[in-house]
Design a protein around this motif. Structure first.
Motif, PDB file in Angstrom:
ATOM      1  N   GLY A  30      53.149  58.972 -36.375  1.00  0.00           N
ATOM      2  CA  GLY A  30      53.760  60.028 -35.988  1.00  0.00           C
ATOM      3  C   GLY A  30      52.597  61.412 -36.994  1.00  0.00           C
ATOM      4  N   ILE A  31      52.331  62.236 -36.112  1.00  0.00           N
ATOM      5  CA  ILE A  31      51.523  63.976 -37.731  1.00  0.00           C
ATOM      6  C   ILE A  31      51.745  64.944 -36.833  1.00  0.00           C
ATOM      7  CG2 ILE A  31      49.450  63.681 -35.830  1.00  0.00           C
ATOM      8  CD1 ILE A  31      47.986  64.460 -38.903  1.00  0.00           C
ATOM      9  N   VAL A  32      52.386  65.602 -37.483  1.00  0.00           N
ATOM     10  CA  VAL A  32      52.456  67.383 -36.943  1.00  0.00           C
ATOM     11  C   VAL A  32      51.624  67.783 -37.888  1.00  0.00           C
ATOM     12  CG1 VAL A  32      54.794  69.133 -37.331  1.00  0.00           C
ATOM     13  CG2 VAL A  32      55.196  66.572 -37.590  1.00  0.00           C
ATOM     14  N   ILE A  33      51.162  68.705 -37.154  1.00  0.00           N
ATOM     15  CA  ILE A  33      49.739  69.258 -37.045  1.00  0.00           C
ATOM     16  C   ILE A  33      50.003  70.718 -37.147  1.00  0.00           C
ATOM     17  CG2 ILE A  33      47.184  69.867 -36.104  1.00  0.00           C
ATOM     18  CD1 ILE A  33      48.148  68.022 -34.709  1.00  0.00           C
ATOM     19  N   ILE A  34      49.816  71.943 -38.156  1.00  0.00           N
ATOM     20  CA  ILE A  34      50.592  73.199 -38.585  1.00  0.00           C
ATOM     21  C   ILE A  34      49.128  73.599 -37.651  1.00  0.00           C
ATOM     22  CG2 ILE A  34      51.895  74.604 -39.568  1.00  0.00           C
ATOM     23  CD1 ILE A  34      53.319  72.317 -39.115  1.00  0.00           C
ATOM     24  N   GLN A  35      49.615  74.804 -37.210  1.00  0.00           N
ATOM     25  CA  GLN A  35      48.179  76.223 -36.380  1.00  0.00           C
ATOM     26  C   GLN A  35      47.886  76.962 -37.849  1.00  0.00           C
ATOM     27  OE1 GLN A  35      51.197  77.673 -34.154  1.00  0.00           O
ATOM     28  NE2 GLN A  35      51.246  79.856 -35.421  1.00  0.00           N
ATOM     29  N   GLY A  55      44.494  57.465 -33.505  1.00  0.00           N
ATOM     30  CA  GLY A  55      45.878  56.751 -32.815  1.00  0.00           C
ATOM     31  C   GLY A  55      47.191  57.450 -34.069  1.00  0.00           C
ATOM     32  N   PHE A  56      47.141  58.117 -33.712  1.00  0.00           N
ATOM     33  CA  PHE A  56      48.536  59.101 -34.442  1.00  0.00           C
ATOM     34  C   PHE A  56      48.983  59.792 -32.930  1.00  0.00           C
ATOM     35  CE2 PHE A  56      45.785  58.713 -37.924  1.00  0.00           C
ATOM     36  CZ  PHE A  56      46.825  58.493 -38.827  1.00  0.00           C
ATOM     37  N   GLU A  57      50.565  59.941 -32.607  1.00  0.00           N
ATOM     38  CA  GLU A  57      51.318  60.263 -31.441  1.00  0.00           C
ATOM     39  C   GLU A  57      51.414  62.375 -32.496  1.00  0.00           C
ATOM     40  OE1 GLU A  57      55.737  60.831 -29.513  1.00  0.00           O
ATOM     41  OE2 GLU A  57      54.862  58.661 -30.818  1.00  0.00           O
ATOM     42  N   ALA A  58      50.896  63.010 -31.723  1.00  0.00           N
ATOM     43  CA  ALA A  58      50.352  64.213 -32.433  1.00  0.00           C
ATOM     44  C   ALA A  58      51.776  65.169 -31.863  1.00  0.00           C
ATOM     45  CB  ALA A  58      49.145  65.144 -32.092  1.00  0.00           C
ATOM     46  N   VAL A  59      52.069  66.537 -32.817  1.00  0.00           N
ATOM     47  CA  VAL A  59      53.151  66.909 -32.549  1.00  0.00           C
ATOM     48  C   VAL A  59      53.115  68.665 -32.950  1.00  0.00           C
ATOM     49  CG1 VAL A  59      54.921  68.561 -31.952  1.00  0.00           C
ATOM     50  CG2 VAL A  59      55.262  65.473 -31.878  1.00  0.00           C
ATOM     51  N   ALA A  60      52.415  69.679 -32.502  1.00  0.00           N
ATOM     52  CA  ALA A  60      52.345  71.136 -32.798  1.00  0.00           C
ATOM     53  C   ALA A  60      52.736  71.840 -32.066  1.00  0.00           C
ATOM     54  CB  ALA A  60      50.643  71.160 -32.983  1.00  0.00           C
ATOM     55  N   PRO A  61      53.725  72.688 -33.420  1.00  0.00           N
ATOM     56  CA  PRO A  61      54.746  73.605 -33.011  1.00  0.00           C
ATOM     57  C   PRO A  61      53.620  75.019 -32.444  1.00  0.00           C
ATOM     58  CG  PRO A  61      54.788  73.361 -35.450  1.00  0.00           C
ATOM     59  CD  PRO A  61      53.485  71.400 -34.655  1.00  0.00           C
ATOM     60  N   SER A  62      54.780  75.506 -32.313  1.00  0.00           N
ATOM     61  CA  SER A  62      53.627  76.627 -31.706  1.00  0.00           C
ATOM     62  C   SER A  62      55.403  78.215 -32.730  1.00  0.00           C
ATOM     63  CB  SER A  62      53.898  77.331 -30.916  1.00  0.00           C
ATOM     64  OG  SER A  62      54.011  78.502 -30.456  1.00  0.00           O
ATOM     65  N   MET A  63      54.054  78.077 -33.815  1.00  0.00           N
ATOM     66  CA  MET A  63      54.800  78.661 -35.111  1.00  0.00           C
ATOM     67  C   MET A  63      55.422  79.546 -34.910  1.00  0.00           C
ATOM     68  SD  MET A  63      55.302  76.390 -37.091  1.00  0.00           S
ATOM     69  CE  MET A  63      55.514  76.358 -38.899  1.00  0.00           C
ATOM     70  N   LEU A 106      59.964  62.355 -34.590  1.00  0.00           N
ATOM     71  CA  LEU A 106      59.215  60.892 -34.605  1.00  0.00           C
ATOM     72  C   LEU A 106      59.177  59.988 -35.541  1.00  0.00           C
ATOM     73  CD1 LEU A 106      55.616  63.397 -35.185  1.00  0.00           C
ATOM     74  CD2 LEU A 106      56.118  61.851 -32.926  1.00  0.00           C
ATOM     75  N   LYS A 107      60.394  60.489 -36.242  1.00  0.00           N
ATOM     76  CA  LYS A 107      60.582  59.387 -37.679  1.00  0.00           C
ATOM     77  C   LYS A 107      61.416  58.395 -37.027  1.00  0.00           C
ATOM     78  CE  LYS A 107      64.632  61.321 -38.282  1.00  0.00           C
ATOM     79  NZ  LYS A 107      65.771  62.314 -39.558  1.00  0.00           N
ATOM     80  N   ASP A 108      61.504  58.462 -35.951  1.00  0.00           N
ATOM     81  CA  ASP A 108      62.767  56.876 -35.732  1.00  0.00           C
ATOM     82  C   ASP A 108      61.324  55.629 -35.420  1.00  0.00           C
ATOM     83  OD1 ASP A 108      64.880  57.923 -36.409  1.00  0.00           O
ATOM     84  OD2 ASP A 108      65.612  58.749 -34.340  1.00  0.00           O
ATOM     85  N   LYS A 109      59.858  56.255 -35.059  1.00  0.00           N
ATOM     86  CA  LYS A 109      58.872  55.821 -34.566  1.00  0.00           C
ATOM     87  C   LYS A 109      58.041  54.763 -35.655  1.00  0.00           C
ATOM     88  CE  LYS A 109      58.918  58.142 -30.508  1.00  0.00           C
ATOM     89  NZ  LYS A 109      58.223  59.137 -29.024  1.00  0.00           N
ATOM     90  N   GLY A 110      57.756  55.197 -36.821  1.00  0.00           N
ATOM     91  CA  GLY A 110      57.281  54.696 -38.144  1.00  0.00           C
ATOM     92  C   GLY A 110      56.993  55.986 -39.202  1.00  0.00           C
ATOM     93  N   PRO A 111      55.943  56.201 -40.078  1.00  0.00           N
ATOM     94  CA  PRO A 111      55.980  57.345 -40.815  1.00  0.00           C
ATOM     95  C   PRO A 111      55.119  58.328 -39.853  1.00  0.00           C
ATOM     96  CG  PRO A 111      53.978  55.033 -40.551  1.00  0.00           C
ATOM     97  CD  PRO A 111      55.041  54.881 -39.733  1.00  0.00           C
ATOM     98  N   VAL A 112      55.315  58.962 -40.939  1.00  0.00           N
ATOM     99  CA  VAL A 112      55.272  60.870 -39.943  1.00  0.00           C
ATOM    100  C   VAL A 112      54.247  61.092 -41.507  1.00  0.00           C
ATOM    101  CG1 VAL A 112      56.028  63.052 -39.667  1.00  0.00           C
ATOM    102  CG2 VAL A 112      57.350  60.728 -38.492  1.00  0.00           C
ATOM    103  N   PHE A 113      53.634  61.732 -40.745  1.00  0.00           N
ATOM    104  CA  PHE A 113      52.204  62.513 -41.622  1.00  0.00           C
ATOM    105  C   PHE A 113      52.134  64.454 -41.315  1.00  0.00           C
ATOM    106  CE2 PHE A 113      51.361  58.478 -41.584  1.00  0.00           C
ATOM    107  CZ  PHE A 113      51.326  57.986 -42.809  1.00  0.00           C
ATOM    108  N   ILE A 114      51.299  64.684 -42.199  1.00  0.00           N
ATOM    109  CA  ILE A 114      51.274  66.129 -42.003  1.00  0.00           C
ATOM    110  C   ILE A 114      50.587  66.635 -42.136  1.00  0.00           C
ATOM    111  CG2 ILE A 114      52.339  67.404 -43.984  1.00  0.00           C
ATOM    112  CD1 ILE A 114      53.414  69.391 -42.240  1.00  0.00           C
ATOM    113  N   VAL A 115      49.229  67.888 -41.582  1.00  0.00           N
ATOM    114  CA  VAL A 115      48.288  68.256 -41.378  1.00  0.00           C
ATOM    115  C   VAL A 115      48.715  69.321 -41.334  1.00  0.00           C
ATOM    116  CG1 VAL A 115      46.763  67.782 -39.152  1.00  0.00           C
ATOM    117  CG2 VAL A 115      45.971  68.462 -41.096  1.00  0.00           C
ATOM    118  N   GLY A 116      47.879  70.814 -42.230  1.00  0.00           N
ATOM    119  CA  GLY A 116      47.442  71.775 -42.186  1.00  0.00           C
ATOM    120  C   GLY A 116      46.288  72.762 -42.326  1.00  0.00           C
ATOM    121  N   TYR A 117      46.178  74.038 -41.438  1.00  0.00           N
ATOM    122  CA  TYR A 117      44.686  74.422 -41.371  1.00  0.00           C
ATOM    123  C   TYR A 117      45.050  76.416 -41.670  1.00  0.00           C
ATOM    124  CZ  TYR A 117      43.283  70.789 -39.233  1.00  0.00           C
ATOM    125  OH  TYR A 117      43.904  69.181 -38.900  1.00  0.00           O
ATOM    126  N   CYS A 118      44.990  76.401 -42.699  1.00  0.00           N
ATOM    127  CA  CYS A 118      45.057  78.062 -43.123  1.00  0.00           C
ATOM    128  C   CYS A 118      46.411  78.158 -43.290  1.00  0.00           C
ATOM    129  CB  CYS A 118      44.887  79.514 -41.555  1.00  0.00           C
ATOM    130  SG  CYS A 118      44.456  80.562 -41.864  1.00  0.00           S
TER     131      CYS A 118
END
Length: 226
Positions: A30-35, A55-63, A106-118
């Motif tokens: 899984g990956i958390v994408i920060i705006q 190949g990553f299940e993605a979640v991008a929160p509206s911050m 996401l964590k119950d399905k496997g490792p979770v990563f995070i990426v973010g910009y600015c």
């Protein structure tokens, strides 16, 4: 195809929107994408699709949903001013709790990563010391990092900056990070400026963007993405 989901932040019980896309093909994690400061705009939507295709299940929160639900803005002075206003009003505790909710989803399905910009790049740095359940992170041109260099980091991260970034002196921040966290790889992309992950913008050298994406994927694969 991304969908909008609702997640709940434990800090205050606030329900916020997030873009969600299932992994295409074999799921690596899984990956958390920060705006960026401009909300869940077309560039974030493109990034969600791009990570899902990798190949990553993605979640991008509206911050900034607490300040203005569904906020998006054009990449210009007015949009920047409005986004900064919401970021300052939101503080750091709220976004950390929101990111934790994304990780928990996401964590119950496997490792979770995070990426973010600015803005999101700074949140990756903060989350790497404050959010549990992350496997690794990739931070892009985070302007607040310089103010939080003394923060311990609990998960491995890499940092990406553009040589032509008018907002963040690349060599200065690289030296500062390497001094305080010598184990954190810092990459400078000579052909690009601020926002170079956004396809089609003037600040982007497409070759730099692709290298940074490949590095991020490889880093995540080295830390549990399978």
């Amino acid at each position: 195809m991304a969908e909008t989901i609702k997640l709940t932040s434990k800090i205050d019980g606030f329900a916020f929107d997030a873009l969600h896309a299932d992994a295409e093909g074999h799921r690596k994690g899984g990956i958390v994408i920060i705006q960026e400061i401009f909300g869940l705009d077309k560039y974030v939507q493109e990034d969600v699709a791009r990570w899902a295709a990798k190949g990553f299940e993605a979640v991008a929160p509206s911050m900034f949903d607490r300040q203005k639900p569904g906020f998006t803005a054009e990449h210009g002075p007015e949009g920047l001013q409005e986004g900064v206003k919401y970021a300052m009003a939101n503080g750091f505790d709220n976004p950390m709790s929101d990111i934790q909710a994304c990780v928990d989803s996401l964590k119950d399905k496997g490792p979770v990563f995070i990426v973010g910009y600015c803005y999101g790049g700074s949140m990756v740095w903060m989350a790497s010391g404050k959010v549990s359940g992350l496997a690794a992170g990739s931070s892009y041109y985070g302007g607040f990092i310089k103010d939080h260099l003394d923060q311990p980091l609990n998960v491995p991260i890499i940092c990406n900056f553009g040589r032509k970034d008018a907002h963040i002196p690349a060599d200065d921040i690289k030296a500062a990070i390497e001094k305080s966290h010598p184990d954190v790889p810092v990459y400078i992309y000579d052909g690009s400026g601020h926002g170079f992950n956004n396809d089609g913008v003037e600040a982007q050298d497409p070759a730099d963007a692709e290298v940074a994406r490949e590095r991020s994927v490889a880093f995540f694969e080295a830390h549990g993405a399978t």
